[in-house]
Motif scaffolding. Structure first.
Motif, PDB file in Angstrom:
ATOM      1  N   LEU A 168     -30.321 101.545  -3.834  1.00  0.00           N
ATOM      2  CA  LEU A 168     -30.002 102.437  -4.950  1.00  0.00           C
ATOM      3  C   LEU A 168     -30.062 101.705  -6.291  1.00  0.00           C
ATOM      4  O   LEU A 168     -30.540 102.265  -7.286  1.00  0.00           O
ATOM      5  N   ASN A 171     -33.444 101.139  -7.771  1.00  0.00           N
ATOM      6  CA  ASN A 171     -34.081 102.378  -8.234  1.00  0.00           C
ATOM      7  C   ASN A 171     -33.086 103.187  -9.058  1.00  0.00           C
ATOM      8  O   ASN A 171     -32.842 104.369  -8.794  1.00  0.00           O
ATOM      9  N   LYS A 172     -32.519 102.528 -10.068  1.00  0.00           N
ATOM     10  CA  LYS A 172     -31.477 103.149 -10.893  1.00  0.00           C
ATOM     11  C   LYS A 172     -31.931 104.498 -11.439  1.00  0.00           C
ATOM     12  O   LYS A 172     -33.019 104.623 -11.977  1.00  0.00           O
ATOM     13  N   ARG A 174     -32.744 107.137  -9.797  1.00  0.00           N
ATOM     14  CA  ARG A 174     -33.488 107.936  -8.818  1.00  0.00           C
ATOM     15  C   ARG A 174     -32.532 108.469  -7.751  1.00  0.00           C
ATOM     16  O   ARG A 174     -31.673 107.747  -7.250  1.00  0.00           O
ATOM     17  N   VAL A 175     -32.697 109.729  -7.399  1.00  0.00           N
ATOM     18  CA  VAL A 175     -31.866 110.340  -6.366  1.00  0.00           C
ATOM     19  C   VAL A 175     -32.546 110.164  -5.008  1.00  0.00           C
ATOM     20  O   VAL A 175     -33.716 110.526  -4.834  1.00  0.00           O
ATOM     21  N   TYR A 226     -27.861 110.841  -3.226  1.00  0.00           N
ATOM     22  CA  TYR A 226     -27.071 109.888  -3.995  1.00  0.00           C
ATOM     23  C   TYR A 226     -27.947 109.109  -4.961  1.00  0.00           C
ATOM     24  O   TYR A 226     -29.151 108.939  -4.736  1.00  0.00           O
ATOM     25  N   LYS A 227     -27.319 108.582  -6.007  1.00  0.00           N
ATOM     26  CA  LYS A 227     -28.028 107.734  -6.952  1.00  0.00           C
ATOM     27  C   LYS A 227     -27.049 106.768  -7.606  1.00  0.00           C
ATOM     28  O   LYS A 227     -25.830 106.981  -7.599  1.00  0.00           O
TER      29      LYS A 227
END
Length: 230
Positions: A168, A171-172, A174-175, A226-227
């Protein structure tokens, strides 16, 4: 080539012996214990890379053993549970187990879970990145040292928790859907694993958030996934 040591903990000798046969076929070294007390003793004497741990055992059950193990060790724990033990299974995940297999199980399924957990534990840095350290405000993940800090204070994550957070944070914003998280982290097809992912995310929140009920880092996007908030 690294030789991995697996500790099998179950009060039924036949189950221990059956699991041992399949694990040895994968060139794994197997240690055995019949309860949590014996398991803790083995952990003091041997370098163990993964534990297969039954929930219901005499002297010390799997839940208590997991709690004690997680006080100073982050090695993967796969719990064995009967179908009637769903509450204990969720409790086990909450206090630090990485995965569970429901009895009766196919030995090859258990072997696949073992191999998946060992890959994740011994090779935490598989996701490619040009950065050794990922920073999101006060949250920091160092890929070289495999450490996570919040406002300068180190937090202890299990191998699975680390891998989810690493995915996660790399890939800040991004869901990721629950299915995608499961398949990227566990590296196996997603089959009704909502609770497994949710429990691990909840544990991560409890460790990195000041108020897990109002998280500022690990956010849920309702109905999607989630993100990590930028």
């Amino acid at each position: 080539m690294t030789t991995y040591h697996v500790l099998v903990v179950d009060d039924e000798e036949e189950i221990r012996d059956a699991i041992e046969i399949y694990l040895k076929n994968e060139s794994l070294v197997v240690h055995k214990a019949s309860n949590g007390v014996e398991a803790l003793d083995v952990l003091e004497r041997e370098e163990i890379h993964l534990i297969i741990l039954d929930i219901m055992m005499p002297q010390m059950d799997g839940i208590t053993a997991t709690f004690k193990i997680r006080q100073d060790k982050n090695i993967p724990i796969i719990m064995l549970s009967a179908k009637s033990e769903d509450t204990d299974k969720i409790l086990g995940l909450n206090i630090g187990a990485d995965d569970y297999v429901t009895k009766p199980f196919h030995p090859l399924e258990l072997v696949a879970r073992v191999k998946s957990q060992l890959r994740r534990y011994t090779n935490l840095g598989n996701y490619k990145t040009t950065e050794d350290e990922i920073q999101v405000r006060g949250l920091s993940l160092n890929k070289s040292t495999k450490t996570v800090t919040v406002d300068g204070n180190e937090v202890r994550l299990t191998a699975t928790e680390y891998k989810i957070l690493e995915l996660l944070m790399e890939n800040k914003g991004r869901v990721f859907s629950i299915e995608e998280i499961y398949e990227r982290v566990w590296r196996e097809p997603y089959l009704n694993a909502e609770n497994t992912v949710a429990v691990h995310v909840r544990r991560i929140r409890e460790k990195i958030e000041i108020n897990p009920k109002e998280p500022k880092y690990l956010k849920v996007v309702w109905g999607i996934g989630y993100k990590i908030e930028k």
